[in-house]
Design an enzyme around this catalytic site. Structure first.
Site, PDB file in Angstrom:
ATOM      1  N   SER A 101       0.831  -1.203   0.000  1.00  0.00           N
ATOM      2  CA  SER A 101       0.000   0.000   0.000  1.00  0.00           C
ATOM      3  C   SER A 101       0.866   1.253   0.000  1.00  0.00           C
ATOM      4  O   SER A 101       0.533   2.255  -0.637  1.00  0.00           O
ATOM      5  CB  SER A 101      -0.953   0.013   1.194  1.00  0.00           C
ATOM      6  OG  SER A 101      -0.252  -0.087   2.414  1.00  0.00           O
ATOM      7  N   GLU A 102       2.006   1.218   0.734  1.00  0.00           N
ATOM      8  CA  GLU A 102       2.973   2.319   0.686  1.00  0.00           C
ATOM      9  C   GLU A 102       4.395   1.807   0.848  1.00  0.00           C
ATOM     10  O   GLU A 102       4.632   0.756   1.447  1.00  0.00           O
ATOM     11  CB  GLU A 102       2.704   3.362   1.785  1.00  0.00           C
ATOM     12  CG  GLU A 102       1.519   4.267   1.537  1.00  0.00           C
ATOM     13  CD  GLU A 102       0.312   3.893   2.347  1.00  0.00           C
ATOM     14  OE1 GLU A 102      -0.766   4.469   2.113  1.00  0.00           O
ATOM     15  OE2 GLU A 102       0.437   3.005   3.214  1.00  0.00           O
ATOM     16  N   SER A 103       5.316   2.566   0.295  1.00  0.00           N
ATOM     17  CA  SER A 103       6.749   2.356   0.498  1.00  0.00           C
ATOM     18  C   SER A 103       7.358   3.687   0.919  1.00  0.00           C
ATOM     19  O   SER A 103       6.892   4.752   0.496  1.00  0.00           O
ATOM     20  CB  SER A 103       7.428   1.867  -0.787  1.00  0.00           C
ATOM     21  OG  SER A 103       6.912   0.617  -1.199  1.00  0.00           O
TER      22      SER A 103
END
Length: 291
Positions: free
Chosen positions: A46-48
């Site tokens: 979903s995020e990095s």
């Protein structure tokens, strides 16, 4: 060939394979914007998070956060998880000042538990989401919905309080129906549904369908927790000094998350919100990129 270390972590959980997945590059110097976006798409979490030297030497690090499709000014689990990863590596002390798109974010780390604090104001518009449109988008009956409103701290959400946990579990996002609603995009298309004791010291059960993730379900949404506890404090006129919530999310996905949220007030005004949880480091490796 350029080499970059990466760390994989699960955030808002004390167990491996729970919580929200995160990829962190502890030293992202030399990467272009396009490369960061491409790597976020490659990890497909979903995020990095990409860690850089701060613009102001008085601060700890600069952190840039990317979904597979875009950069975000702020997100809860990447901030909490990145702080925990940096602390575990011995790169920072127990209090960090991180530069993010929303401004400066303070994070305290104690062992595997990290807690971010935001002083950004709570935002809410004058209008409310349509109960009929929200019910259709979530595939539930309008009678299942207790209330809806828009709000946010850092990131904006459409909050939907449902009658009980069973109603939360019945939700299935119809993104086409939600995007077709003329007013859904006026303030936020991120749908955050919950049930439980919405009061100081209460525990909630939630699910999140983030438009920033293409409508996919998110196992832990720290930024929404910040907006939710801020909204509760505002409803009470910020008469108390502190309000707290515990939020269970990601259960239906098989990635249970435990999120601690609090809001502080003084003289009848909101002063800050905090969101915290544990982080488990799963593994890591080295990326080999062409010069």
């Amino acid at each position: 060939m350029r080499e970059y270390e990466f760390v994989l972590a699960d955030v808002f959980t004390e167990r491996v394979f729970g919580g929200n997945q995160l990829a962190v590059l502890p030293d992202a110097r030399g990467l272009t914007d396009e490369e960061m976006q491409a790597l976020a798409r490659e990890f497909n979490f979903s995020e990095s998070a990409f860690v850089l030297p701060p613009d102001d030497a008085a601060h700890t690090r600069r952190v840039r956060i990317f979904t597979p499709d875009e950069e975000l000014p702020f997100a809860g689990h990447p901030t909490v998880g990145t702080a925990a990863v940096l602390a575990a590596r011995g790169a920072v002390r127990d209090r960090l000042l991180l530069e993010e798109g929303v401004g400066l974010v303070s994070v305290e780390v104690e062992g595997t538990f990290s807690r971010l604090t935001l002083t950004s104001p709570y935002e809410t518009p004058d209008h409310y989401p349509s109960v009929t449109a929200v019910a259709k988008a979530l595939s539930v009956s309008p009678e299942d919905i207790v209330e809806t409103w828009y709000g946010g701290v850092g990131l904006r959400f459409c909050f939907v309080r449902l009658a009980d946990r069973a109603a939360v579990d019945r939700t299935v996002l119809d993104r086409t129906a939600w995007l077709a609603e003329p007013t859904s995009g006026e303030w936020s298309r991120n749908l955050y549904v919950f049930a439980g004791h919405f009061k100081d010291g209460g525990r909630l059960y939630s699910r999140s369908y983030a438009d920033m993730l293409g409508g996919a379900e998110d196992p832990a949404t720290g930024s929404a927790a910040a907006g939710l506890v801020a909204a509760m404090a505002q409803r009470h006129g910020c008469r108390a000094e502190e309000y707290t919530l515990r939020i269970d999310q990601g259960v239906a996905m098989g990635r249970p998350s435990d999120i601690h949220a609090s809001a502080r007030a003084r003289d009848g005004a909101l002063t800050s919100v905090s969101v915290g949880g544990h982080t488990v480091i799963v593994g890591g490796g080295t990326l080999h990129l062409p010069d």
